[in-house]
Design a protein around this motif. Structure first.
Motif, PDB file in Angstrom:
ATOM      1  N   ILE A 135       0.817  -1.214   0.000  1.00 56.72           N
ATOM      2  CA  ILE A 135       0.000   0.000   0.000  1.00 56.72           C
ATOM      3  C   ILE A 135       0.853   1.267   0.000  1.00 56.72           C
ATOM      4  CG2 ILE A 135      -1.961  -1.120   1.099  1.00 56.72           C
ATOM      5  CD1 ILE A 135      -1.074   0.230   3.742  1.00 56.72           C
ATOM      6  N   ASN A 136       2.180   1.117   0.093  1.00 56.26           N
ATOM      7  CA  ASN A 136       3.041   2.296   0.017  1.00 56.26           C
ATOM      8  C   ASN A 136       4.439   1.899  -0.445  1.00 56.26           C
ATOM      9  OD1 ASN A 136       4.587   1.465   2.352  1.00 56.26           O
ATOM     10  ND2 ASN A 136       2.957   2.302   3.660  1.00 56.26           N
ATOM     11  N   ASN A 137       5.262   2.897  -0.716  1.00 58.34           N
ATOM     12  CA  ASN A 137       6.591   2.661  -1.274  1.00 58.34           C
ATOM     13  C   ASN A 137       7.519   1.962  -0.282  1.00 58.34           C
ATOM     14  OD1 ASN A 137       8.399   2.945  -3.465  1.00 58.34           O
ATOM     15  ND2 ASN A 137       9.346   4.729  -2.502  1.00 58.34           N
ATOM     16  N   ARG A 138       7.358   2.245   1.008  1.00 53.44           N
ATOM     17  CA  ARG A 138       8.213   1.614   2.015  1.00 53.44           C
ATOM     18  C   ARG A 138       8.004   0.105   2.041  1.00 53.44           C
ATOM     19  NH1 ARG A 138       7.555   0.469   7.558  1.00 53.44           N
ATOM     20  NH2 ARG A 138       5.510   1.480   7.594  1.00 53.44           N
ATOM     21  N   PHE A 139       6.748  -0.323   2.034  1.00 48.28           N
ATOM     22  CA  PHE A 139       6.464  -1.755   2.006  1.00 48.28           C
ATOM     23  C   PHE A 139       6.920  -2.384   0.693  1.00 48.28           C
ATOM     24  CE2 PHE A 139       2.706  -1.127   5.130  1.00 48.28           C
ATOM     25  CZ  PHE A 139       3.572  -1.246   6.209  1.00 48.28           C
ATOM     26  N   ALA A 140       6.860  -1.616  -0.391  1.00 44.53           N
ATOM     27  CA  ALA A 140       7.306  -2.130  -1.680  1.00 44.53           C
ATOM     28  C   ALA A 140       8.795  -2.461  -1.638  1.00 44.53           C
ATOM     29  CB  ALA A 140       7.017  -1.105  -2.779  1.00 44.53           C
ATOM     30  N   ARG A 141       9.593  -1.558  -1.085  1.00 43.50           N
ATOM     31  CA  ARG A 141      11.036  -1.801  -0.988  1.00 43.50           C
ATOM     32  C   ARG A 141      11.343  -3.028  -0.121  1.00 43.50           C
ATOM     33  NH1 ARG A 141      14.547   2.030  -2.821  1.00 43.50           N
ATOM     34  NH2 ARG A 141      13.680   4.062  -3.456  1.00 43.50           N
ATOM     35  N   LYS A 142      10.626  -3.155   0.981  1.00 39.92           N
ATOM     36  CA  LYS A 142      10.850  -4.301   1.864  1.00 39.92           C
ATOM     37  C   LYS A 142      10.547  -5.614   1.148  1.00 39.92           C
ATOM     38  CE  LYS A 142      10.157  -2.275   6.458  1.00 39.92           C
ATOM     39  NZ  LYS A 142       9.356  -2.348   7.707  1.00 39.92           N
ATOM     40  N   ALA A 143       9.463  -5.625   0.377  1.00 34.51           N
ATOM     41  CA  ALA A 143       9.070  -6.847  -0.319  1.00 34.51           C
ATOM     42  C   ALA A 143      10.136  -7.277  -1.325  1.00 34.51           C
ATOM     43  CB  ALA A 143       7.737  -6.634  -1.021  1.00 34.51           C
ATOM     44  N   ILE A 144      10.661  -6.335  -2.094  1.00 38.74           N
ATOM     45  CA  ILE A 144      11.685  -6.673  -3.079  1.00 38.74           C
ATOM     46  C   ILE A 144      12.980  -7.084  -2.389  1.00 38.74           C
ATOM     47  CG2 ILE A 144      13.057  -5.806  -5.013  1.00 38.74           C
ATOM     48  CD1 ILE A 144      10.039  -6.355  -5.597  1.00 38.74           C
ATOM     49  N   GLU A 145      13.322  -6.420  -1.304  1.00 37.81           N
ATOM     50  CA  GLU A 145      14.513  -6.797  -0.543  1.00 37.81           C
ATOM     51  C   GLU A 145      14.433  -8.226  -0.025  1.00 37.81           C
ATOM     52  OE1 GLU A 145      14.710  -3.865   2.505  1.00 37.81           O
ATOM     53  OE2 GLU A 145      15.432  -2.264   1.166  1.00 37.81           O
ATOM     54  N   LYS A 146      13.217  -8.694   0.246  1.00 42.94           N
ATOM     55  CA  LYS A 146      13.027 -10.045   0.771  1.00 42.94           C
ATOM     56  C   LYS A 146      12.760 -11.082  -0.316  1.00 42.94           C
ATOM     57  CE  LYS A 146      11.712  -8.687   5.420  1.00 42.94           C
ATOM     58  NZ  LYS A 146      10.776  -8.857   6.548  1.00 42.94           N
ATOM     59  N   GLY A 147      12.950 -10.683  -1.572  1.00 38.90           N
ATOM     60  CA  GLY A 147      12.944 -11.668  -2.650  1.00 38.90           C
ATOM     61  C   GLY A 147      11.714 -11.750  -3.514  1.00 38.90           C
ATOM     62  N   ALA A 148      10.751 -10.856  -3.347  1.00 38.17           N
ATOM     63  CA  ALA A 148       9.589 -10.860  -4.242  1.00 38.17           C
ATOM     64  C   ALA A 148      10.033 -10.471  -5.648  1.00 38.17           C
ATOM     65  CB  ALA A 148       8.515  -9.903  -3.744  1.00 38.17           C
ATOM     66  N   ASP A 149       9.408 -11.067  -6.647  1.00 41.12           N
ATOM     67  CA  ASP A 149       9.754 -10.763  -8.034  1.00 41.12           C
ATOM     68  C   ASP A 149       9.023  -9.541  -8.554  1.00 41.12           C
ATOM     69  OD1 ASP A 149      11.374 -13.237  -8.653  1.00 41.12           O
ATOM     70  OD2 ASP A 149       9.477 -14.162  -8.051  1.00 41.12           O
ATOM     71  N   GLY A 150       7.853  -9.284  -8.005  1.00 37.52           N
ATOM     72  CA  GLY A 150       7.055  -8.170  -8.478  1.00 37.52           C
ATOM     73  C   GLY A 150       6.118  -7.665  -7.410  1.00 37.52           C
ATOM     74  N   LEU A 151       5.344  -6.651  -7.760  1.00 37.11           N
ATOM     75  CA  LEU A 151       4.509  -5.964  -6.778  1.00 37.11           C
ATOM     76  C   LEU A 151       3.093  -5.750  -7.311  1.00 37.11           C
ATOM     77  CD1 LEU A 151       7.099  -3.177  -5.897  1.00 37.11           C
ATOM     78  CD2 LEU A 151       6.500  -5.107  -4.419  1.00 37.11           C
ATOM     79  N   ILE A 152       2.165  -5.702  -6.394  1.00 30.28           N
ATOM     80  CA  ILE A 152       0.805  -5.273  -6.673  1.00 30.28           C
ATOM     81  C   ILE A 152       0.570  -4.020  -5.842  1.00 30.28           C
ATOM     82  CG2 ILE A 152      -1.637  -5.834  -6.513  1.00 30.28           C
ATOM     83  CD1 ILE A 152      -0.570  -8.860  -6.674  1.00 30.28           C
ATOM     84  N   ALA A 153       0.424  -2.896  -6.505  1.00 37.67           N
ATOM     85  CA  ALA A 153       0.230  -1.622  -5.829  1.00 37.67           C
ATOM     86  C   ALA A 153      -1.257  -1.460  -5.515  1.00 37.67           C
ATOM     87  CB  ALA A 153       0.723  -0.477  -6.711  1.00 37.67           C
ATOM     88  N   VAL A 154      -1.598  -1.563  -4.234  1.00 43.70           N
ATOM     89  CA  VAL A 154      -2.997  -1.501  -3.823  1.00 43.70           C
ATOM     90  C   VAL A 154      -3.311  -0.064  -3.414  1.00 43.70           C
ATOM     91  CG1 VAL A 154      -4.777  -2.510  -2.348  1.00 43.70           C
ATOM     92  CG2 VAL A 154      -2.805  -3.888  -3.044  1.00 43.70           C
ATOM     93  N   ALA A 155      -3.932   0.660  -4.316  1.00 43.80           N
ATOM     94  CA  ALA A 155      -4.156   2.093  -4.136  1.00 43.80           C
ATOM     95  C   ALA A 155      -5.539   2.364  -3.546  1.00 43.80           C
ATOM     96  CB  ALA A 155      -3.998   2.808  -5.476  1.00 43.80           C
ATOM     97  N   ALA A 156      -5.839   3.629  -3.354  1.00 41.91           N
ATOM     98  CA  ALA A 156      -7.150   4.038  -2.847  1.00 41.91           C
ATOM     99  C   ALA A 156      -8.252   3.537  -3.777  1.00 41.91           C
ATOM    100  CB  ALA A 156      -7.218   5.555  -2.745  1.00 41.91           C
ATOM    101  N   GLY A 157      -9.341   3.099  -3.179  1.00 48.15           N
ATOM    102  CA  GLY A 157     -10.482   2.642  -3.963  1.00 48.15           C
ATOM    103  C   GLY A 157     -10.515   1.158  -4.235  1.00 48.15           C
ATOM    104  N   ALA A 158      -9.470   0.433  -3.843  1.00 46.81           N
ATOM    105  CA  ALA A 158      -9.447  -1.012  -4.072  1.00 46.81           C
ATOM    106  C   ALA A 158     -10.440  -1.720  -3.150  1.00 46.81           C
ATOM    107  CB  ALA A 158      -8.039  -1.556  -3.844  1.00 46.81           C
ATOM    108  N   GLY A 159     -10.932  -2.855  -3.588  1.00 45.37           N
ATOM    109  CA  GLY A 159     -11.849  -3.627  -2.765  1.00 45.37           C
ATOM    110  C   GLY A 159     -11.123  -4.380  -1.674  1.00 45.37           C
ATOM    111  N   GLY A 160     -11.846  -4.694  -0.598  1.00 42.40           N
ATOM    112  CA  GLY A 160     -11.228  -5.410   0.508  1.00 42.40           C
ATOM    113  C   GLY A 160     -10.148  -4.562   1.148  1.00 42.40           C
ATOM    114  N   HIS A 161      -9.057  -5.204   1.613  1.00 38.58           N
ATOM    115  CA  HIS A 161      -7.967  -4.469   2.242  1.00 38.58           C
ATOM    116  C   HIS A 161      -7.312  -3.549   1.215  1.00 38.58           C
ATOM    117  CE1 HIS A 161      -7.748  -8.065   5.187  1.00 38.58           C
ATOM    118  NE2 HIS A 161      -8.618  -7.162   5.581  1.00 38.58           N
ATOM    119  N   ALA A 162      -7.272  -2.262   1.514  1.00 36.00           N
ATOM    120  CA  ALA A 162      -6.831  -1.282   0.519  1.00 36.00           C
ATOM    121  C   ALA A 162      -6.013  -0.178   1.165  1.00 36.00           C
ATOM    122  CB  ALA A 162      -8.042  -0.672  -0.182  1.00 36.00           C
TER     123      ALA A 162
END
Length: 327
Positions: A135-162
């Motif tokens: 949901i933000n750039n800080r979490f995005a960096r952490k995910a890639i640092e821990k080995g994720a190949d890609g990201l899903i940017a969950v922005a305002a207006g998304a359904g469920g957890h957003a």
């Protein structure tokens, strides 16, 4: 920007997001046959104590049915499917479900609510790729640092957890440093929006709420009709129901006897994704939804929804080609 080869033949650059309770093998198979990535949360596959493991039954059915489709339709093979893992300490099934997904060589792994290196390693070990929702750039960096190949940017207006950030802000910040797979979530219910996601720098769209109103979705008929009948003004953003901020249909909250415009705040430490978690009975039919549902006019088969999205996507592309002046 680089995309995994498994996405080369997608009919549309999109993933059907994993919908809690709602996504099932019927929906995933229909999405994949229609040419988009279909996904389900591993926790949706539940069995009673002593019964065979439901997740294995689901994966067997999905893989076998998609294999039969591919053999019969070599020129239009199905898209890959994805399984969503809730990487949270309350998910007691995580290790078991990761092991099962590795056994079945799940091609796309979507991780939520926690980035863990060992989960990404399990995905890579069976030839899969991992996408982490953020949901933000800080979490995005952490995910890639821990080995994720890609990201899903969950922005305002998304359904469920957003998240609460504008999609423009979220995508542009991530793209200042990351050139790998990036899908955008947030009120995407038309083909135009998928093209817009690409225009702002994402590789494609992440579409969820529109698929609630499909024939294959495991949702109450009243839930599907509520999606059809309402729009963005009928959505409320709250952390009350799970401890995580998310978007919900106001009419379903009112039906449960609460004022959707005056909801209490929740304690995030109460977040619980265990199978034995208890919720008030009045919350049973409080339904999640994104802000894009104004584009949903009927309950359709999933394949027909994908057809509509593709028509809109192509029409938007043609419209822009004539409207945008060349340099």
């Amino acid at each position: 920007m680089t995309m995994p080869a498994m996405f080369d033949n997608l009919r549309l650059p999109m993933i059907g997001s994993p919908l809690f309770i709602i996504s099932n093998p019927d929906l995933v198979i229909a999405q994949c046959k229609a040419g988009i990535v279909g996904a389900f949360p591993a926790l949706n596959a539940r069995e009673k104590e002593g019964e065979p493991i439901e997740l294995e039954r689901w994966l067997t059915r999905i893989t076998e049915e998609l294999d039969r489709h591919n053999q019969a339709n070599p020129d239009t093979p199905a898209a890959p499917y994805a399984v969503n893992q809730i990487v949270h300490r309350s998910n007691a099934r995580l290790e078991r479900d990761v092991e099962i997904c590795a056994k079945y060589n799940v091609p796309v792994w979507i991780t939520s609510l926690g980035a863990q290196e060992w989960v990404n390693e399990a995905a890579h070990g069976c030839g899969g790729i991992s996408l982490h929702d953020v949901i933000n750039n800080r979490f995005a960096r952490k995910a890639i640092e821990k080995g994720a190949d890609g990201l899903i940017a969950v922005a305002a207006g998304a359904g469920g957890h957003a998240g609460a950030l504008s999609p423009f802000a979220l995508v542009q910040e991530i793209r200042t440093w990351f050139d790998g797979p990036l899908f955008l979530s947030g009120a995407i219910a038309r083909g135009d929006s998928i093209l817009a996601a690409q225009a702002m720098g994402a590789d494609g769209g992440y579409v969820g709420s529109a698929f609630i109103a499909t024939e294959e979705a495991n949702a109450d008929a009243a839930y599907k009709q509520m999606i059809v009948d309402h729009g963005a003004n009928d959505i409320v953003y709250s952390d009350l129901f799970t401890g995580v901020w998310g978007n919900y249909l106001k009419p379903s909250i009112a039906k449960a006897g609460m004022d959707p415009d005056n909801l209490e705040r929740s304690d995030p430490s109460n977040m619980d994704f265990g199978e034995d978690r208890q919720k008030p009975k009045s919350w049973k039919e409080i339904w999640g939804s994104g802000q894009g549902i104004g584009a949903v006019g009927d309950v359709l088969p999933a394949a027909e929804l994908v057809n509509r999205l593709e028509r809109e996507y192509r029409a938007a592309w043609n419209r822009l080609q004539s409207a945008v002046k060349p340099a």
